[in-house]
Enzyme design. Structure first.
Site, PDB file in Angstrom:
ATOM      1  N   ASP A 160       0.839  -1.125  -0.111  1.00 60.45           N
ATOM      2  CA  ASP A 160      -0.185   0.085  -0.014  1.00 60.45           C
ATOM      3  C   ASP A 160       0.632   1.479  -0.027  1.00 60.45           C
ATOM      4  OD1 ASP A 160      -2.307  -1.584   0.070  1.00 60.45           O
ATOM      5  OD2 ASP A 160      -3.049  -0.563   2.097  1.00 60.45           O
ATOM      6  N   HIS A 198      -5.446   3.490  -4.228  1.00 60.84           N
ATOM      7  CA  HIS A 198      -5.423   3.297  -2.637  1.00 60.84           C
ATOM      8  C   HIS A 198      -5.885   4.698  -2.621  1.00 60.84           C
ATOM      9  CE1 HIS A 198      -5.014   2.162   1.233  1.00 60.84           C
ATOM     10  NE2 HIS A 198      -3.900   2.762   1.546  1.00 60.84           N
ATOM     11  N   HIS A 210      -5.205   9.525   0.500  1.00 56.52           N
ATOM     12  CA  HIS A 210      -5.526   8.567   1.726  1.00 56.52           C
ATOM     13  C   HIS A 210      -6.330   9.275   2.652  1.00 56.52           C
ATOM     14  CE1 HIS A 210      -4.112   5.819   5.003  1.00 56.52           C
ATOM     15  NE2 HIS A 210      -3.515   4.923   3.594  1.00 56.52           N
ATOM     16  N   HIS A 253       3.616  -2.167   3.436  1.00 60.30           N
ATOM     17  CA  HIS A 253       3.887  -0.871   2.711  1.00 60.30           C
ATOM     18  C   HIS A 253       5.177  -0.600   2.230  1.00 60.30           C
ATOM     19  CE1 HIS A 253       0.567  -0.388   5.756  1.00 60.30           C
ATOM     20  NE2 HIS A 253       0.256   0.733   5.211  1.00 60.30           N
TER      21      HIS A 253
END
Length: 259
Positions: free
Chosen positions: A70, A121, A125, A215
């Site tokens: 991510d 994604h 965010h 990540h």
């Protein structure tokens, strides 16, 4: 997943979800809060209802697991791609638009060219359950367009920040052709630079049909990946992308997938 500041909750919106600090387990669970629930579909459940050939890997037979990353691409993503290429491991990348996709178009292009799944994604965010419907649409559609401009293809998968979703997020995702993908294990790599700990946490939660959340923007993560791959191969796992994990089923827009 403390990535930036969280906007103040909106009045009247019911939010549902799980934070990246939680280890998620068990299939076919329901996310619920304050009377609102979102059904989730497990990979095995999706496969059971589908017909046809699964492709080069059939997760109805193989012991499959999906690596997902991510919030990139970032400075360490090329090194990660080198590792995945050497190990012949496909992965799924849930990319951030602003300051990531737009700053690293060559890396995005390489992710796609090397056979990995490019996914959404959001743009900045933001927690989608805390913002207005039009803002949700912009967060997703801007990233869709940015990725398509680079790769020639819009993503079919998205991961909501912090795993937080609700009926409104699901409906907008459906309109944009996006299925939602959660996870079964996270190493909480946002909270440590200890690569050995990241490896240990990941391996402790790894199971068949698992979706691993990592990540590639944190310093301890990419150095942990070779050890994770080595041990999971030793345990007999086959690495797949999320679409391969679901095959022969196709990810349905709006649906929330979670092992």
């Amino acid at each position: 997943m403390p990535f930036g500041k969280k906007p103040a909750p909106r009045t009247g919106r019911r939010s549902v979800g799980v934070t990246a600090a939680s280890f998620l387990a068990a299939a076919s669970l329901v996310l619920s809060l304050a009377g609102c629930s979102i059904d989730t579909v497990a990979p095995a459940g999706a496969r059971d209802e589908a017909k046809g050939e699964a492709g080069p890997v059939d997760c109805r037979q193989a012991k499959c697991i999906a690596l997902t990353f991510d919030a990139g691409p970032g400075k360490d993503t090329p090194r990660l791609l080198d590792i995945l290429k050497k190990e012949r491991v496909p992965a799924t990348f849930f990319l951030l638009g602003k300051n990531h996709v737009v700053r690293h178009p060559d890396v995005v292009r390489r992710i796609a060219a090397e056979g990995h799944e490019v996914a959404n994604h959001t743009w900045t965010h933001q927690v989608l359950t805390d913002i207005e419907p039009e803002e949700i649409r912009q967060e997703l559609s801007r990233t869709q367009d940015a990725i398509a401009k680079i790769t020639g293809r819009k993503p079919t998968l998205m991961r909501p920040p912090q795993g937080r979703t609700d009926d409104t997020v699901s409906e907008i995702s459906r309109e944009l052709g996006l299925a939602q993908v959660l996870w079964s294990v996270t190493a909480k790599d946002y909270s440590t630079t200890d690569s050995d700990l990241i490896r240990e946490r990941t391996l402790d939660g790894a199971d068949r049909d698992g979706i691993i959340l990592l990540h590639d923007i944190y310093d301890g993560t990419v150095p942990a990946v070779p050890g994770i791959i080595k041990e999971l191969k030793k345990r007999g796992f086959t690495f797949v992308t999320v679409p391969q994990l679901l095959a022969p089923a196709k990810a349905e827009p709006g649906t929330v997938y979670r092992p």
